[in-house]
Design a protein around this motif. Structure first.
Motif, PDB file in Angstrom:
ATOM      1  N   ALA A 141       7.349  -4.680  11.757  1.00 37.43           N
ATOM      2  CA  ALA A 141       6.395  -5.618  12.357  1.00 37.43           C
ATOM      3  C   ALA A 141       5.972  -6.622  11.295  1.00 37.43           C
ATOM      4  CB  ALA A 141       5.181  -4.869  12.909  1.00 37.43           C
ATOM      5  N   ASP A 142       5.272  -7.670  11.738  1.00 38.01           N
ATOM      6  CA  ASP A 142       4.774  -8.699  10.824  1.00 38.01           C
ATOM      7  C   ASP A 142       3.486  -8.179  10.208  1.00 38.01           C
ATOM      8  OD1 ASP A 142       4.485 -11.047   9.461  1.00 38.01           O
ATOM      9  OD2 ASP A 142       3.825 -12.217  11.190  1.00 38.01           O
ATOM     10  N   THR A 143       3.603  -7.531   9.059  1.00 38.72           N
ATOM     11  CA  THR A 143       2.502  -6.780   8.475  1.00 38.72           C
ATOM     12  C   THR A 143       2.006  -7.441   7.197  1.00 38.72           C
ATOM     13  OG1 THR A 143       3.333  -4.710   9.409  1.00 38.72           O
ATOM     14  CG2 THR A 143       1.827  -4.536   7.542  1.00 38.72           C
ATOM     15  N   ARG A 144       0.686  -7.617   7.087  1.00 40.28           N
ATOM     16  CA  ARG A 144       0.088  -8.212   5.896  1.00 40.28           C
ATOM     17  C   ARG A 144      -0.036  -7.187   4.775  1.00 40.28           C
ATOM     18  NH1 ARG A 144      -1.015  -9.991   1.713  1.00 40.28           N
ATOM     19  NH2 ARG A 144      -2.775 -11.289   1.090  1.00 40.28           N
ATOM     20  N   PHE A 145      -0.619  -6.031   5.112  1.00 37.69           N
ATOM     21  CA  PHE A 145      -0.794  -4.964   4.146  1.00 37.69           C
ATOM     22  C   PHE A 145      -0.216  -3.662   4.678  1.00 37.69           C
ATOM     23  CE2 PHE A 145      -4.511  -7.670   3.042  1.00 37.69           C
ATOM     24  CZ  PHE A 145      -4.316  -7.805   1.671  1.00 37.69           C
ATOM     25  N   VAL A 146       0.379  -2.868   3.797  1.00 36.85           N
ATOM     26  CA  VAL A 146       0.600  -1.453   4.051  1.00 36.85           C
ATOM     27  C   VAL A 146      -0.359  -0.715   3.127  1.00 36.85           C
ATOM     28  CG1 VAL A 146       2.171   0.495   3.911  1.00 36.85           C
ATOM     29  CG2 VAL A 146       2.993  -1.696   4.777  1.00 36.85           C
ATOM     30  N   HIS A 147      -1.316  -0.040   3.727  1.00 34.87           N
ATOM     31  CA  HIS A 147      -2.388   0.620   2.980  1.00 34.87           C
ATOM     32  C   HIS A 147      -2.199   2.123   3.094  1.00 34.87           C
ATOM     33  CE1 HIS A 147      -6.280   1.118   1.129  1.00 34.87           C
ATOM     34  NE2 HIS A 147      -6.788   1.749   2.190  1.00 34.87           N
ATOM     35  N   VAL A 148      -1.933   2.780   1.967  1.00 35.68           N
ATOM     36  CA  VAL A 148      -1.656   4.214   1.971  1.00 35.68           C
ATOM     37  C   VAL A 148      -2.816   4.943   1.306  1.00 35.68           C
ATOM     38  CG1 VAL A 148      -0.311   4.068  -0.166  1.00 35.68           C
ATOM     39  CG2 VAL A 148       0.028   5.999   1.380  1.00 35.68           C
ATOM     40  N   CYS A 149      -3.162   6.100   1.840  1.00 34.13           N
ATOM     41  CA  CYS A 149      -4.386   6.781   1.447  1.00 34.13           C
ATOM     42  C   CYS A 149      -4.149   8.236   1.047  1.00 34.13           C
ATOM     43  CB  CYS A 149      -5.385   6.787   2.607  1.00 34.13           C
ATOM     44  SG  CYS A 149      -5.798   5.178   3.289  1.00 34.13           S
ATOM     45  N   SER A 150      -4.928   8.668   0.077  1.00 35.16           N
ATOM     46  CA  SER A 150      -5.173  10.068  -0.223  1.00 35.16           C
ATOM     47  C   SER A 150      -3.895  10.877  -0.388  1.00 35.16           C
ATOM     48  CB  SER A 150      -6.093  10.659   0.843  1.00 35.16           C
ATOM     49  OG  SER A 150      -6.618  11.901   0.446  1.00 35.16           O
ATOM     50  N   TRP A 151      -3.771  11.986   0.351  1.00 33.13           N
ATOM     51  CA  TRP A 151      -2.617  12.863   0.103  1.00 33.13           C
ATOM     52  C   TRP A 151      -1.351  12.399   0.810  1.00 33.13           C
ATOM     53  CZ3 TRP A 151      -6.604  16.003   2.785  1.00 33.13           C
ATOM     54  CH2 TRP A 151      -6.361  16.197   4.141  1.00 33.13           C
ATOM     55  N   GLY A 152      -1.409  11.294   1.561  1.00 34.81           N
ATOM     56  CA  GLY A 152      -0.224  10.800   2.254  1.00 34.81           C
ATOM     57  C   GLY A 152       1.011  10.692   1.375  1.00 34.81           C
ATOM     58  N   PRO A 153       0.922  10.068   0.175  1.00 33.94           N
ATOM     59  CA  PRO A 153       2.113   9.900  -0.654  1.00 33.94           C
ATOM     60  C   PRO A 153       2.302  10.993  -1.708  1.00 33.94           C
ATOM     61  CG  PRO A 153       0.376   8.536  -1.520  1.00 33.94           C
ATOM     62  CD  PRO A 153      -0.205   9.252  -0.328  1.00 33.94           C
ATOM     63  N   VAL A 154       1.464  12.054  -1.672  1.00 30.87           N
ATOM     64  CA  VAL A 154       1.595  13.076  -2.723  1.00 30.87           C
ATOM     65  C   VAL A 154       1.801  14.482  -2.189  1.00 30.87           C
ATOM     66  CG1 VAL A 154       0.235  11.704  -4.350  1.00 30.87           C
ATOM     67  CG2 VAL A 154      -0.920  13.431  -2.957  1.00 30.87           C
ATOM     68  N   LEU A 155       1.581  14.719  -0.897  1.00 28.66           N
ATOM     69  CA  LEU A 155       1.721  16.049  -0.319  1.00 28.66           C
ATOM     70  C   LEU A 155       2.984  16.099   0.540  1.00 28.66           C
ATOM     71  CD1 LEU A 155       0.328  18.849   0.002  1.00 28.66           C
ATOM     72  CD2 LEU A 155      -0.753  17.942   2.074  1.00 28.66           C
ATOM     73  N   GLU A 156       3.910  16.953   0.169  1.00 31.05           N
ATOM     74  CA  GLU A 156       5.146  17.086   0.929  1.00 31.05           C
ATOM     75  C   GLU A 156       4.922  18.006   2.137  1.00 31.05           C
ATOM     76  OE1 GLU A 156       7.544  15.255   0.500  1.00 31.05           O
ATOM     77  OE2 GLU A 156       7.612  14.654  -1.593  1.00 31.05           O
ATOM     78  N   PRO A 157       5.770  17.869   3.196  1.00 28.96           N
ATOM     79  CA  PRO A 157       6.977  17.031   3.241  1.00 28.96           C
ATOM     80  C   PRO A 157       6.746  15.582   3.663  1.00 28.96           C
ATOM     81  CG  PRO A 157       6.835  18.346   5.225  1.00 28.96           C
ATOM     82  CD  PRO A 157       5.681  18.772   4.372  1.00 28.96           C
ATOM     83  N   ALA A 196       8.688   1.723  -0.504  1.00 30.64           N
ATOM     84  CA  ALA A 196       9.776   1.132  -1.284  1.00 30.64           C
ATOM     85  C   ALA A 196      10.544   0.079  -0.498  1.00 30.64           C
ATOM     86  CB  ALA A 196      10.729   2.221  -1.762  1.00 30.64           C
ATOM     87  N   SER A 197      10.454   0.121   0.835  1.00 35.21           N
ATOM     88  CA  SER A 197      11.276  -0.770   1.658  1.00 35.21           C
ATOM     89  C   SER A 197      10.497  -1.927   2.271  1.00 35.21           C
ATOM     90  CB  SER A 197      11.947   0.024   2.784  1.00 35.21           C
ATOM     91  OG  SER A 197      10.973   0.571   3.667  1.00 35.21           O
ATOM     92  N   THR A 198       9.175  -1.853   2.297  1.00 35.03           N
ATOM     93  CA  THR A 198       8.404  -2.873   2.999  1.00 35.03           C
ATOM     94  C   THR A 198       8.321  -4.174   2.204  1.00 35.03           C
ATOM     95  OG1 THR A 198       6.292  -3.356   4.090  1.00 35.03           O
ATOM     96  CG2 THR A 198       6.192  -2.138   2.010  1.00 35.03           C
ATOM     97  N   ARG A 199       8.183  -5.283   2.932  1.00 30.35           N
ATOM     98  CA  ARG A 199       7.932  -6.580   2.314  1.00 30.35           C
ATOM     99  C   ARG A 199       6.448  -6.910   2.286  1.00 30.35           C
ATOM    100  NH1 ARG A 199      12.547 -10.754   4.653  1.00 30.35           N
ATOM    101  NH2 ARG A 199      14.379  -9.670   3.815  1.00 30.35           N
ATOM    102  N   ALA A 200       5.641  -6.074   2.926  1.00 29.63           N
ATOM    103  CA  ALA A 200       4.197  -6.299   2.951  1.00 29.63           C
ATOM    104  C   ALA A 200       3.590  -5.978   1.588  1.00 29.63           C
ATOM    105  CB  ALA A 200       3.570  -5.425   4.032  1.00 29.63           C
ATOM    106  N   THR A 201       2.363  -6.415   1.394  1.00 30.70           N
ATOM    107  CA  THR A 201       1.618  -6.074   0.187  1.00 30.70           C
ATOM    108  C   THR A 201       1.146  -4.629   0.291  1.00 30.70           C
ATOM    109  OG1 THR A 201       0.865  -8.345  -0.136  1.00 30.70           O
ATOM    110  CG2 THR A 201      -0.409  -6.605  -1.204  1.00 30.70           C
ATOM    111  N   VAL A 202       1.542  -3.806  -0.673  1.00 29.25           N
ATOM    112  CA  VAL A 202       1.186  -2.389  -0.659  1.00 29.25           C
ATOM    113  C   VAL A 202      -0.116  -2.185  -1.424  1.00 29.25           C
ATOM    114  CG1 VAL A 202       1.854  -0.068  -1.415  1.00 29.25           C
ATOM    115  CG2 VAL A 202       3.573  -1.628  -0.445  1.00 29.25           C
ATOM    116  N   THR A 203      -1.068  -1.506  -0.781  1.00 26.01           N
ATOM    117  CA  THR A 203      -2.319  -1.130  -1.432  1.00 26.01           C
ATOM    118  C   THR A 203      -2.472   0.385  -1.321  1.00 26.01           C
ATOM    119  OG1 THR A 203      -3.564  -1.537   0.612  1.00 26.01           O
ATOM    120  CG2 THR A 203      -3.395  -3.348  -0.966  1.00 26.01           C
TER     121      THR A 203
END
Length: 293
Positions: free
Chosen positions: A108-124, A134-141
């Motif tokens: 989608a036409d996304t301005r920000f991808v905002h990731v929080c808390s354990w989302g990027p650190v807790l597997e799976p 790693a793949s988005t063109r949006a601004t990652v926060t």
């Protein structure tokens, strides 16, 4: 353009003066609701169960205008956090959680991808989150918001946080987060550790001491005086309001004045949240005197 928020949704079971009240919550869900209440188009990529708590979360998000990025009903039960409120209003938590994600959301036409808390650190689920970043063109926060009771602490957690920080343009962390990641390191040095990984800036919140932007220059603002009901959702609101204020700015060329205005907007929004029980962020009209100033 919209914002895609990625991370957990759960139910906060708040214990206060001998009674327990259930509130919709979770770092990412709180941030998504806060952004939507400030007038932004928001999608949320999250996960919860097909159960009573999950249905309550779905109603809460829909009422705020938060759209699901993908079907969230992929867990056997909806996560929960039991929050005990101290006399100061500070919350301590016990968690019952699982974290995975279903199919990734459509482009989608996304301005920000905002990731929080354990989302990027807790597997799976973390692997899928980092693939998206790693793949988005949006601004990652990235709102670090560590939860050692869920993820543990130590070198593995720090390494996972640093992997995500390398993918972000803006990182937000509290002074407590930095103490977990880099025990004993002065706040400015801990912020510099994260900043050296590639973000344009690291924003550090310090509760009653305000917030500081560590980038090509240092900008600090004070806290908003407020009578504290509890601190649930305060950091999530701060992160969302910061994005709201920075929506049209280029982070690489932003002026000192715009940084200060954005931090002030975020501090004011967080102050409203801590003045109310549970994660109850403000609507844009409640911040109108300096909204997007």
């Amino acid at each position: 353009m919209d914002a895609l928020v990625v991370g957990e949704a759960l139910v906060d079971l708040v214990e206060r003066r001998g009674s327990t009240v259930a509130y919709p919550g979770g770092s990412a869900a709180n941030a998504a609701v806060a952004l939507a209440r400030l007038g932004r188009e928001v999608r949320l990529w999250t996960a919860y169960g097909d159960d009573e708590y999950g249905a309550a979360l779905g109603r809460h998000l829909a009422a705020a205008g938060v759209a699901p990025a993908a079907d969230p009903r992929v867990l056997p039960r909806t996560p929960s956090a039991t929050a005990t409120i101290a006399p100061s209003g500070a919350a301590s938590y016990r968690f019952d959680v699982a974290w995975t994600l279903g199919d990734p959301p459509p482009a989608a036409d996304t301005r920000f991808v905002h990731v929080c808390s354990w989302g990027p650190v807790l597997e799976p689920g973390a692997s899928r989150v980092r693939e998206l970043l790693a793949s988005t063109r949006a601004t990652v926060t990235y709102d670090v918001n560590v939860r050692p009771a869920v993820t543990g602490a130590g070198p593995e957690l720090t390494a996972a946080v640093e992997r995500t920080a390398r993918l972000a343009r803006l990182v937000k962390a509290s002074d407590e987060d930095l103490e977990v990641l880099y025990p004993g390191l002065p706040l400015s040095e801990a912020a510099a550790r994260l900043g050296a990984l590639g973000p344009v800036a690291v924003v550090v919140t310090q509760g009653a001491a305000g917030a500081t932007w560590f980038g090509s220059e240092k900008v600090a603002v004070g806290a908003q005086p407020v009578v504290v009901a509890d601190t649930i959702g305060a950091g999530d609101t701060f992160g969302a309001a910061l994005l709201d204020a920075l929506w049209d700015d280029d982070l690489a060329t932003i002026s000192r004045e715009r940084i200060a205005a954005a931090l002030t907007h975020a501090v004011r929004a967080a102050a409203v949240t801590v003045s109310r029980p549970g994660a109850d962020p403000p609507y844009a009209a409640e911040l109108m005197p300096t909204h997007n100033s």
